[in-house]
Design a protein around this motif. Sequence first.
Motif, PDB file in Angstrom:
ATOM      1  N   GLY A 217       0.820  -1.188   0.000  1.00 25.61           N
ATOM      2  CA  GLY A 217       0.000   0.000   0.000  1.00 25.61           C
ATOM      3  C   GLY A 217       0.858   1.243   0.000  1.00 25.61           C
ATOM      4  N   SER A 218       0.319   2.343  -0.461  1.00 24.47           N
ATOM      5  CA  SER A 218       1.074   3.588  -0.514  1.00 24.47           C
ATOM      6  C   SER A 218       1.553   3.974   0.879  1.00 24.47           C
ATOM      7  CB  SER A 218       0.200   4.707  -1.087  1.00 24.47           C
ATOM      8  OG  SER A 218       0.918   5.907  -1.168  1.00 24.47           O
ATOM      9  N   GLY A 219       2.861   4.190   1.001  1.00 20.20           N
ATOM     10  CA  GLY A 219       3.430   4.552   2.297  1.00 20.20           C
ATOM     11  C   GLY A 219       3.608   3.377   3.235  1.00 20.20           C
ATOM     12  N   GLY A 220       3.382   2.139   2.763  1.00 18.66           N
ATOM     13  CA  GLY A 220       3.526   0.973   3.627  1.00 18.66           C
ATOM     14  C   GLY A 220       4.973   0.732   4.011  1.00 18.66           C
ATOM     15  N   ASN A 221       5.169   0.045   5.152  1.00 15.05           N
ATOM     16  CA  ASN A 221       6.521  -0.211   5.620  1.00 15.05           C
ATOM     17  C   ASN A 221       6.901  -1.680   5.556  1.00 15.05           C
ATOM     18  OD1 ASN A 221       4.919  -1.243   7.624  1.00 15.05           O
ATOM     19  ND2 ASN A 221       6.020  -0.263   9.310  1.00 15.05           N
ATOM     20  N   ALA A 222       6.106  -2.497   4.846  1.00 17.12           N
ATOM     21  CA  ALA A 222       6.386  -3.931   4.754  1.00 17.12           C
ATOM     22  C   ALA A 222       6.116  -4.423   3.338  1.00 17.12           C
ATOM     23  CB  ALA A 222       5.532  -4.712   5.759  1.00 17.12           C
ATOM     24  N   ILE A 223       6.827  -5.475   2.978  1.00 20.90           N
ATOM     25  CA  ILE A 223       6.594  -6.139   1.706  1.00 20.90           C
ATOM     26  C   ILE A 223       6.276  -7.600   2.014  1.00 20.90           C
ATOM     27  CG2 ILE A 223       9.066  -6.644   1.362  1.00 20.90           C
ATOM     28  CD1 ILE A 223       8.592  -6.246  -1.633  1.00 20.90           C
ATOM     29  N   VAL A 224       5.275  -8.151   1.331  1.00 22.96           N
ATOM     30  CA  VAL A 224       4.808  -9.511   1.594  1.00 22.96           C
ATOM     31  C   VAL A 224       5.119 -10.383   0.377  1.00 22.96           C
ATOM     32  CG1 VAL A 224       2.830 -10.972   2.162  1.00 22.96           C
ATOM     33  CG2 VAL A 224       2.982  -8.651   3.092  1.00 22.96           C
ATOM     34  N   VAL A 225       5.788 -11.511   0.648  1.00 24.56           N
ATOM     35  CA  VAL A 225       6.174 -12.446  -0.405  1.00 24.56           C
ATOM     36  C   VAL A 225       5.584 -13.809  -0.076  1.00 24.56           C
ATOM     37  CG1 VAL A 225       8.103 -13.533  -1.618  1.00 24.56           C
ATOM     38  CG2 VAL A 225       8.346 -11.196  -0.740  1.00 24.56           C
ATOM     39  N   HIS A 226       4.967 -14.436  -1.059  1.00 21.71           N
ATOM     40  CA  HIS A 226       4.473 -15.811  -0.931  1.00 21.71           C
ATOM     41  C   HIS A 226       5.330 -16.708  -1.813  1.00 21.71           C
ATOM     42  CE1 HIS A 226       0.609 -14.529   0.976  1.00 21.71           C
ATOM     43  NE2 HIS A 226       0.863 -13.431   0.296  1.00 21.71           N
ATOM     44  N   ALA A 227       5.507 -17.964  -1.400  1.00 21.17           N
ATOM     45  CA  ALA A 227       6.360 -18.875  -2.163  1.00 21.17           C
ATOM     46  C   ALA A 227       5.747 -20.260  -2.182  1.00 21.17           C
ATOM     47  CB  ALA A 227       7.759 -18.925  -1.568  1.00 21.17           C
ATOM     48  N   LEU A 228       5.949 -20.940  -3.308  1.00 20.14           N
ATOM     49  CA  LEU A 228       5.534 -22.331  -3.484  1.00 20.14           C
ATOM     50  C   LEU A 228       6.788 -23.186  -3.509  1.00 20.14           C
ATOM     51  CD1 LEU A 228       3.209 -24.370  -4.106  1.00 20.14           C
ATOM     52  CD2 LEU A 228       3.709 -23.970  -6.538  1.00 20.14           C
ATOM     53  N   LEU A 229       6.961 -24.012  -2.470  1.00 20.37           N
ATOM     54  CA  LEU A 229       8.129 -24.885  -2.366  1.00 20.37           C
ATOM     55  C   LEU A 229       7.831 -26.242  -2.965  1.00 20.37           C
ATOM     56  CD1 LEU A 229      10.562 -25.370   0.537  1.00 20.37           C
ATOM     57  CD2 LEU A 229       9.224 -27.359  -0.159  1.00 20.37           C
ATOM     58  N   ASP A 230       8.857 -26.833  -3.593  1.00 23.41           N
ATOM     59  CA  ASP A 230       8.707 -28.175  -4.146  1.00 23.41           C
ATOM     60  C   ASP A 230      10.033 -28.912  -4.023  1.00 23.41           C
ATOM     61  OD1 ASP A 230       7.399 -30.309  -5.310  1.00 23.41           O
ATOM     62  OD2 ASP A 230       7.792 -29.654  -7.364  1.00 23.41           O
ATOM     63  N   SER A 231       9.929 -30.197  -3.722  1.00 21.33           N
ATOM     64  CA  SER A 231      11.091 -31.061  -3.637  1.00 21.33           C
ATOM     65  C   SER A 231      10.627 -32.492  -3.854  1.00 21.33           C
ATOM     66  CB  SER A 231      11.769 -30.911  -2.266  1.00 21.33           C
ATOM     67  OG  SER A 231      13.044 -31.516  -2.252  1.00 21.33           O
ATOM     68  N   ARG A 232      11.563 -33.414  -3.917  1.00 19.99           N
ATOM     69  CA  ARG A 232      11.199 -34.791  -4.238  1.00 19.99           C
ATOM     70  C   ARG A 232      10.207 -35.372  -3.239  1.00 19.99           C
ATOM     71  NH1 ARG A 232      12.912 -39.806  -2.809  1.00 19.99           N
ATOM     72  NH2 ARG A 232      14.601 -38.989  -1.500  1.00 19.99           N
ATOM     73  N   ARG A 233      10.325 -35.005  -1.963  1.00 19.03           N
ATOM     74  CA  ARG A 233       9.496 -35.619  -0.933  1.00 19.03           C
ATOM     75  C   ARG A 233       8.520 -34.677  -0.256  1.00 19.03           C
ATOM     76  NH1 ARG A 233      13.716 -38.364   2.932  1.00 19.03           N
ATOM     77  NH2 ARG A 233      15.018 -36.650   2.207  1.00 19.03           N
ATOM     78  N   VAL A 234       8.463 -33.414  -0.689  1.00 23.33           N
ATOM     79  CA  VAL A 234       7.606 -32.469   0.027  1.00 23.33           C
ATOM     80  C   VAL A 234       7.281 -31.276  -0.859  1.00 23.33           C
ATOM     81  CG1 VAL A 234       9.550 -31.199   1.027  1.00 23.33           C
ATOM     82  CG2 VAL A 234       7.344 -31.210   2.220  1.00 23.33           C
ATOM     83  N   ALA A 235       6.106 -30.705  -0.643  1.00 17.64           N
ATOM     84  CA  ALA A 235       5.737 -29.408  -1.220  1.00 17.64           C
ATOM     85  C   ALA A 235       5.292 -28.519  -0.057  1.00 17.64           C
ATOM     86  CB  ALA A 235       4.631 -29.552  -2.252  1.00 17.64           C
ATOM     87  N   GLY A 236       5.278 -27.195  -0.286  1.00 20.34           N
ATOM     88  CA  GLY A 236       4.933 -26.326   0.820  1.00 20.34           C
ATOM     89  C   GLY A 236       4.514 -24.944   0.379  1.00 20.34           C
ATOM     90  N   ALA A 237       3.805 -24.245   1.269  1.00 25.51           N
ATOM     91  CA  ALA A 237       3.357 -22.877   1.046  1.00 25.51           C
ATOM     92  C   ALA A 237       3.981 -21.986   2.112  1.00 25.51           C
ATOM     93  CB  ALA A 237       1.832 -22.793   1.120  1.00 25.51           C
TER      94      ALA A 237
END
Length: 515
Positions: A217-237
């Motif tokens: 948001g305008s003037g905000g003091n934080a940045i939010v990042v989402h990630a999709l993890l993947d590996s042979r034995r696991v996935a994650g959010a």
Amino acid sequence: MNRRDFCSGVASGVLASGVMAAPLGSARAQQPAPPDLLSDGAPFSREAVLEQAQRLAGRGYEAPRGFLPNGFAELPQDVFRSIRMKPERALWTAENRGFTLDLLPGGFIYRSPVRIGLVEDGRVRMIADDDEWFDFGRAPKPPADRPFPLSGFTARAPLEQPEELRDFLTFQGATIFRALARGQIFGASARGLAIDVGEPNGEEFPLFRALWIERPGSGGNAIVVHALLDSRRVAGAYRFVVRPGEITVVDVELTLFAREPLGHVGIAPMSSMYLFGPNDRAGVDDVRGQVHRADGLQIWNGGGEWVWRPLSNPGDLQISVFGDRDPRGFGLLQRQRGFQPYNDLGRRYDRMPSVWAQPIGDWGEGQLQLLEIPTDTDINENVVAYWRPKAPIDPKTPFSIAYRLHWCWSPPDRAPGATVVSTVTGAAGGRRRRFIVDFAGDAVADPARASLIRPQATTSAGQIQEVVGRANPEIKGYRVTFTLDPANEDLCELRMVLEGEGGRIGETWLYRWTA
């Protein structure tokens, strides 16, 4: 935000998603098909990322395919670094959001594609894999008939001056991310997840397949990042909330969906480099006095004890294990500050951040693990620390946890009374070793009270001899000297505490000596 409020917020978000209660593979025909978050215009939410991770875990793992243009995997590092995002294409510049983003190219060691999307007004806008984002410098121009891959991004904010944007956060390579605080340069790194670190069968390296960045948001003091993890034995959010400043704080929420049982998982893994220092200079012929991005592991365990464990560069792989329940914090710290100890105008190790992990909620039983890997160069990150839960992660049950990372000069949490500020070793004749350990803090600052302090030093093998404690007026602290006689042993675990009139003072000093 306190621990209870943060944990409650995480729990409410997880429960609202509806995916936690559903085992993998359960029928959900009554619900509409979830959105594909890699499609332009898809509605975005934390719950949708959880859904995507769960669906990914329900399928068989597919390793990333070769995606780099010919020659880009073989680019020398200096040539790769000449590739820059065109300044006029920086994201959010015209919107005055307080942050800007630079995309990072594929190439060199970054060979796994990362899809990147922006979240604006609740919708996904995917970034095209396009070579027009970049000025390729000394690298060859890639062919125009195929997409040019991305490997991550760097975020900038006005850390020092209101009108000057500086790099403070980068996501690039596997699940690696780095941050820094005001006045610092990049140093230690963190990872989303560690699997089978140091195991004979080899380590498994998860990847972030996709990253979504919410437009602040305008003037905000934080940045939010989402990630999709993947590996042979696991996935994650994953969800990261990053607030840059005097201390840059990264709040991390993660949920893992295992494809098969996971017995050796590292939570909040962090990596750094230790080549040599005053406690480990054997065979060193270098104009620099010290070379490291961190000089010790600090632990605040569930029992309330503070521990300081100086790092070393061993001749063989060393794994140290600290059993615990509900740890309160741990981190790889750079305590030695000031230019002169390092004498390196190029690397500036004195300006690299300490990284401190603060668990959110109760983590249960497990162990903190520290790996020290032999290295002969300051390029390799040869030190790894993480929390390993005792219970394996079950494929039938999603695993959720949260923590807060502090990228800082010194952590907001520290031992009361006295902390270790220096560990020095040297020869004492034969196999014997001389140690000097300095403490500083309120409890040891008054030299008139030094006679009331009693150092207690022990070893798992050999003998501790000639223990002497005295005031150190040069640092307004307290110095302990002693000699270790290992006899015929090749490994000794050393332990020392200071005791005063009211009991133990400050940190417990731990050290592993090896022949």
